[in-house]
Motif scaffolding. Structure first.
Motif, short mmCIF file in Angstrom:
data_model
loop_
_atom_site.label_atom_id
_atom_site.label_comp_id
_atom_site.label_asym_id
_atom_site.label_seq_id
_atom_site.Cartn_x
_atom_site.Cartn_y
_atom_site.Cartn_z
N UNK A 5 -51.12 -36.00 -7.77
CA UNK A 5 -50.45 -34.73 -7.95
C UNK A 5 -48.98 -34.84 -7.53
N UNK A 6 -48.10 -34.21 -8.30
CA UNK A 6 -46.68 -34.04 -7.97
C UNK A 6 -46.10 -35.25 -7.22
N UNK A 7 -45.83 -36.35 -7.90
CA UNK A 7 -45.43 -37.58 -7.19
C UNK A 7 -44.04 -37.50 -6.57
N UNK A 8 -43.98 -37.65 -5.24
CA UNK A 8 -42.72 -37.68 -4.50
C UNK A 8 -42.75 -38.87 -3.56
N UNK A 9 -41.90 -39.86 -3.80
CA UNK A 9 -41.92 -41.10 -3.03
C UNK A 9 -40.54 -41.51 -2.53
N UNK A 10 -39.53 -40.64 -2.67
CA UNK A 10 -38.19 -40.98 -2.17
C UNK A 10 -38.19 -41.06 -0.65
N UNK A 11 -37.28 -41.85 -0.07
CA UNK A 11 -37.14 -41.88 1.39
C UNK A 11 -36.52 -40.58 1.90
N UNK A 12 -36.59 -40.32 3.21
CA UNK A 12 -36.00 -39.09 3.76
C UNK A 12 -34.48 -39.19 3.84
N UNK A 13 -33.88 -38.02 4.09
CA UNK A 13 -32.44 -37.97 4.38
C UNK A 13 -31.58 -37.39 3.28
N UNK A 14 -32.10 -37.30 2.06
CA UNK A 14 -31.31 -36.78 0.96
C UNK A 14 -31.43 -35.26 0.86
#
Length: 266
Positions: A22-31
């Motif tokens: 579901x709803x793929x989110x794999x970016x690193x933190x900080x943005x």
């Protein structure tokens, strides 16, 4: 059924031989991510698993494609390796022009598509359920969102219901009253933005308790309430709401440890 909460709205679902995300989110933190009309949010924590850790994916269930906390840059990379993407009608039009993607199926609330079995796993029926990602009349600004109800066949109870990013409103309550649900993924967090003051764009913990009480699933799993700066209610609001909830609701709720597969089979 095995669920692995990767972070935010992103969950790996393993059931009957199917692997769905579901709803793929794999970016690193900080943005910082823009949500339009002057609103934005910072990603505070990264995913518990990488795209490589997740492995092959048969289907992506994408409640909406136009917000970075539901589909980010790395998540878009996952789409190209998935067998099928199911999303909103406008989302299917946007993603349909992306080179390298497989089939993208767009659904309006109430519409159904069938993922055919292959002899080793059964077919899955996916029905889009209503969602409104903000206050009344906000849809032209926030865009279309849907939830998803998965069944082994249209005549069977719902194996899994994903609410999507939504406030608690009439059509969502009506859906809850009409569905017999085994497992529910409930998007919470109580999203607010400074530029729009007290307006909320997703359910609070109290809203989730109310919905779970009406729905009465065997298991309810809260997701999408941590890891972003725009969750005004967040984990603390969910904790407080559950502490004050009726015993029957609390007994149904299961909080998952990020990155750890959890069996929710009866």
């Amino acid at each position: 059924m095995i669920l692995t909460h990767i972070g935010g709205p992103t969950v790996l679902i393993e059931t009957d031989g199917w692997r769905l995300v579901t709803d793929p989110t794999f970016d690193p933190p900080g943005e910082r991510y823009s949500f339009g009309w002057g609103s934005s949010s910072v990603k505070l924590t990264g995913p518990a698993l990488s795209v490589a850790d997740v492995g092959p994916v048969d289907v992506v269930l994408l409640t909406h494609d136009h917000h970075g906390d539901n589909l980010d840059v790395a998540g878009r990379g996952l789409l190209s390796s998935a067998g099928t993407v199911v999303t909103t009608m406008p989302g299917a039009r946007r993603l349909g022009s992306v080179r390298g993607l497989g089939p993208v199926r767009g659904l309006a609330a109430g519409a159904t598509t069938v993922l055919p079995g292959d002899g080793t796993r059964p077919s899955l029926s996916v029905t889009a359920t209503p969602a409104r990602h903000g206050p009344p009349l906000s849809r032209p600004i926030v865009g279309d969102v849907v939830g998803f109800a998965l069944r082994r066949s249209e005549s069977e109870p719902v194996l899994l219901w994903i609410t999507g990013d939504t406030v608690l409103y009439g059509p969502l309550r009506q859906a809850a009253a009409s569905l017999a649900v085994d497992v529910a993924l409930v998007h919470v967090g109580g999203v607010r933005f400074g530029i729009t003051g007290p307006l909320r764009y997703t359910m609070t913990g109290r809203d989730a308790v109310s919905l779970i009480g009406a729905l009465r699933p065997r298991v309810a799993v809260p997701v999408h309430y941590e890891g972003w700066s725009h969750f005004a209610d967040g984990p603390a609001g969910l904790d407080a709401a559950l502490a004050a909830a009726p015993d029957d609701v609390r007994a149904r709720v299961r909080r998952l440890t990020l990155g750890e597969p959890a069996s929710v089979t009866d």
